[in-house]
Design an enzyme around this catalytic site. Structure first.
Site, PDB file in Angstrom:
ATOM      1  N   GLY A 194       0.863  -1.174   0.000  1.00 28.48           N
ATOM      2  CA  GLY A 194       0.000   0.000   0.000  1.00 28.48           C
ATOM      3  C   GLY A 194       0.899   1.223   0.000  1.00 28.48           C
ATOM      4  O   GLY A 194       1.966   1.195   0.608  1.00 28.48           O
ATOM      5  N   CYS A 195       0.505   2.282  -0.712  1.00 28.76           N
ATOM      6  CA  CYS A 195       1.382   3.472  -0.790  1.00 28.76           C
ATOM      7  C   CYS A 195       1.566   4.094   0.584  1.00 28.76           C
ATOM      8  O   CYS A 195       2.662   4.523   0.941  1.00 28.76           O
ATOM      9  CB  CYS A 195       0.822   4.478  -1.787  1.00 28.76           C
ATOM     10  SG  CYS A 195      -0.906   4.916  -1.526  1.00 28.76           S
ATOM     11  N   ASN A 196       0.505   4.100   1.383  1.00 20.28           N
ATOM     12  CA  ASN A 196       0.614   4.683   2.718  1.00 20.28           C
ATOM     13  C   ASN A 196       1.389   3.778   3.651  1.00 20.28           C
ATOM     14  O   ASN A 196       2.150   4.244   4.504  1.00 20.28           O
ATOM     15  CB  ASN A 196      -0.788   4.945   3.288  1.00 20.28           C
ATOM     16  CG  ASN A 196      -1.617   5.805   2.359  1.00 20.28           C
ATOM     17  OD1 ASN A 196      -1.137   6.803   1.826  1.00 20.28           O
ATOM     18  ND2 ASN A 196      -2.865   5.401   2.126  1.00 20.28           N
ATOM     19  N   ALA A 197       1.206   2.463   3.461  1.00 21.07           N
ATOM     20  CA  ALA A 197       1.956   1.499   4.276  1.00 21.07           C
ATOM     21  C   ALA A 197       3.441   1.650   4.000  1.00 21.07           C
ATOM     22  O   ALA A 197       4.265   1.646   4.921  1.00 21.07           O
ATOM     23  CB  ALA A 197       1.493   0.086   3.969  1.00 21.07           C
ATOM     24  N   ALA A 247       5.050   4.327   3.049  1.00 20.83           N
ATOM     25  CA  ALA A 247       5.536   5.550   3.700  1.00 20.83           C
ATOM     26  C   ALA A 247       5.749   5.320   5.192  1.00 20.83           C
ATOM     27  O   ALA A 247       6.789   5.680   5.747  1.00 20.83           O
ATOM     28  CB  ALA A 247       4.553   6.692   3.471  1.00 20.83           C
TER      29      ALA A 247
END
Lengths: 342, 342, 342, 342
Positions: C148-151, C153
């Site tokens: 996940g892109c947020n994961a 980060a």
């Protein structure tokens, strides 16, 4: 004694803008809000920014109790309005914000909107809502047709030049920059933030924008022979506001003088000193329209730049201004708030 | 009979916002506008969006004729205000929008602002302008110190939790998202559109943001022992608005109940139903503050999200709200306009 | 000899980003593009900004000729991917950009995604695509699950702190700011420009964001007992980029040292000098991730700020980086372009 | 063997864009970066987004060691360039990005820039850098003058129409929409995010924009008698990109044919099918230029819409394209990256 109004189609941006403007209006109260798809929902679900207000829940149009309603604002989609307005009781005045009653000629309507009009008799009675030019007709009208927001911007710039016959009527170029809220709260790919931010999107190019029907109708009244207007709209990476850049052939100083003459007494139309130009944000969220005129290194070439907020002076503010006249109130009631800047 | 006010430092954003709000105020009139660097200029040169209004030209502060002035709004830069306010005649009430009179303790002031205060006696008299909590003191005050816009957002979220003792005082994390107008109309590289658009810029990190001085002062009054607050500000790619996300340790439902209890009777503070969160734009250009509370999958962990407009409820709107009290007017006069959305 | 790839689900933003990155890749060629709803259309109709390129038209997945395809990028919607991947011939390596293969535990998958997984055996084989930490596994993997892109980060900020055991594992607060492109090219009201511009919208609050499943899985591997992470996402008025602000308990200098130690040799992860913070735009449209650490006036409190571009390092860039390893190419091939600023 | 270049004035946006493009260039290396006001600073202080790169620190121009430098990019402010270029050793080729060498006629220069040129002989030698039209001259030039970004956009739309003589030369209206990065990294009030977001600002109106000097020079070469061009620039609420809307008199289909004929073999100029229009973002951060042509309901009226990125094809990308020719490299080296969308 306050006037009670119904807002039909309150779940769109022009509906929310009407509620905002009425929130500080001295003599208008919101009695009814309708939204067919969202009937039964509180307004705070549809527009959480109104959650602190004490507003009636949205209901379906056929549930409206018209007794005690003085005026209805129709913020319905195009084509829907003409189906609804005929059923509004005669004692209720109507300000329509859709395109349905702007064109008086049924052929012109069919040409621009692709099908016959469903309420032609009303279409004939309707007064075109460009307040500063139809003030007396609006005062006594039962049905006023709100203008297209882009048409309003262009006509504020051009009408005085036609009245004063100081430009060539057969060579007018309008370069329109319009913000995304003009397209309403509709789910279309090109209106997504990711698509429009930091972009500009030309649309309805090649003389296909429907507001041209309004230019043709309004300018033909003032011109010998049909005026020739080219319009190229561009969607902006912004939420509110219109910039209409008008390229005309005439003596710049005479053009500026014509605008000052026609708008000298107007509260909402502000003509800048010759050579100065307005910024779109200068009228943000207000009912004001700023106009600037500049010359060019070419002779008899002038640029007239008009800015207004499409949701306020371009639609809901204009609607309130017209409602004020129809209800016998001060034309400026509820509309004098200064622009929001920055 | 209307009250006449002077706006000192009218060439900045809070000055323009004061003019905007007063433009629809029933009983306040702008009598004088000052702007030292821009003295002699018409307001329309400094803020063209006010060009349609009939405003006095900007003058230098020492040119102000104080007779007939009831109240002065000081929208001057930090440190300038403390030099000017002492010279304002005693008959003139003062609402200061700078940071100069927010901290009552002179050591605290020196700690956060790096030099001794130039008007300590006034500093002691000044009432902290968080209206909902100092209403009576403000009513009778001669000098009210406008709060920091970020401090207001945080204190609206935390103060009730301290009053009701429903969170741990020693572990509070505030994640601030603030818009660029909070930095004022100052020419700094990081405030350029090209630098900030589509970006987020953390600033004043590591417990160095000056508004922490206000948190310490205001929360210490309610806590046994100094509360421990961590604040990390982030500059947003937006013009107006603050989102303060408060991470606290306590029972979410009790926290929500505390906010509802304290703000139950307030006009401008709107607590959302438990589990709902506000959007920054929901209060845009208005004097309203929306607050939401959500729980977490972790026990005794809650997130309180507060949104307000830094230029309105965070400064100029708050200033008018306080001026209304000081002048004996209805606290909400001129401030009930609904938020501008979209 | 170049490698030929298929992009399944090329009509979304991650698909377009893959095409952009491959446009300058020395050894990867786009052989096939699929888009079921848009099958038959040229890519230039779906994404006009690729109109100058010579790309194959979109076809339906079942029309793909897999002979000669070395690797497939699955940019399909969540849940669709698990239905398609099993039918991809074994000789084709797969990099999946959806959420379908990120969680290895079938119960965890069902908990976060609400229904049983349709391809559990593949789910077990899949390697989690956080390149810097699973490099060797990825090199030999047949199926890699993009994070996940947020994961990504959050894990770039936290993982080294768990590896070096320099923070408390049971009290981690993540305040996420994410741009609208992270939601994909989907027609949802809150993604409209008019709704999001100049706003911030908290979403998936209260510990409900699905990427928490990835945090739990990845951090549990490094922690004694389940780590306790609170995550509050906020949607930003921007198109690309993520800022993950991590509030942790530990000695700031030790935390900074841990990050420098772990990322010392990494090309794409750039740890700033202690006390400096990155701006979201500093990594725009690039495969770089910038990390900053600051202390606080409170002891053992630190803020770790991570920025990356959700479409590049957060998904498509990461996918190419993993594909490079799987294909035996230089890991950085096609990914070294500097960020786009301003 | 790579070519070594110096970037003079690397602390501005065009300097940073040169570094970005060179970061993936196969045969150009940055040997020297100068920035007088910022001499001694690392590039990462001036542009943190380049912090992960291994770049030389900024030095003063007089500190440059010219031995081993093959080419210099002059990204200096207007008027500074003409003072510096004469002192660059003859063995060093020069691509100037300022306005100093665009106009060949010294009177024209003085007219538009208000003072005599300081290096007239060089001015005469300089080749106008509109690559597609001066390719052979550029190949053998020692000094190439980068075009104005807006002039490039307009000339790409108009030049073929003059070459093919398919429009009236004496009635051309150019409506320009330009992004803020075109004004450089300069601290001016109107470039602040708070001033420009959600706004549009007309500027240099009335035929005063300096790029008109380039239109006059370049179009006069192709027209019998001086062409008459009106140009009205509007600043957009966006960071990168130009939209030039050209209103011309001629047969739309012939105009489209002329553009297709002239650009048929060009890699970077993409003419859309007749009736289609480009969006500004379709070329973002790329060296591509998209052109669309539409007719009008009026006869012999056409709108030609040109979009390009002012920092790439409009300046730094164009500079690299010209440098490639001057250095005997493939003209497209380092410039084929697809646009960044969304």
């Amino acid at each position: 004694m306050p006037h009670h109004v119904a807002i039909l189609g309150a779940s769109g941006y022009t509906g929310a803008e009407l509620v905002r403007l009425i929130s500080t209006h001295p003599s208008i109260r919101v009695a009814t809000l309708t939204g067919d798809r969202k009937a039964g929902q509180p307004m705070s679900t549809v527009f959480p920014h109104l959650g602190h207000m004490n507003l009636p829940d949205l209901i379906a149009i056929d549930q409206v109790d018209w007794s005690g309603i003085d005026l209805a604002f129709c913020a319905l989609p195009h084509a829907t309005s003409q189906a609804v307005v005929p059923s509004v009781p005669r004692h209720v005045k109507v300000v329509d914000l859709s395109a349905d009653f702007r064109l008086h000629d049924s052929d012109a309507y069919e040409t621009w909107y692709g099908k016959p009009h469903a309420a032609m008799e009303l279409q004939q009675d309707a007064v075109y809502g460009l307040t500063e030019f139809y003030r007396e007709d609006i005062r006594s009208a039962r049905l006023v047709a709100g203008t297209g927001c882009n048409a309003a911007a262009g006509l504020y710039g051009l009408r005085p030049l036609f009245m004063e016959k100081c430009i060539d009527f057969d060579d007018i170029v309008l370069d329109l920059k319009a913000s995304v809220s003009g397209a309403g709260r509709s789910l279309r790919e090109h209106l997504l933030m990711a698509e429009m931010e930091d972009s500009v999107l030309p649309y309805s190019v090649g003389g296909t924008h429907r507001h041209l029907g309004e230019f043709d109708q309004e300018l033909a009244k003032l011109a010998d022979g049909k005026p020739k207007v080219t319009l190229t709209p561009h969607l902006l990476p912004s939420t509110r506001g219109i910039v209409m850049t008008c390229y005309v052939k005439g003596v710049p100083e005479r053009i500026h003088a014509a605008l000052e003459k026609v708008y000298g007494g107007e509260v909402f139309i502000h003509v800048l000193p010759f050579g100065q130009v307005p910024q779109m944000k200068h009228v943000r969220a207000s009912n004001f329209c700023y106009i600037g005129v500049v010359g060019d290194r070419r002779e008899r070439v002038a640029t007239v730049i008009v800015v207004l907020d499409n949701l306020t002076k371009g639609s809901s503010g204009q609607a309130i201004q017209n409602a004020n006249l129809m209800l016998g109130e001060d034309e400026t009631a509820g509309l004098m708030a200064a622009p929001v800047y920055p």
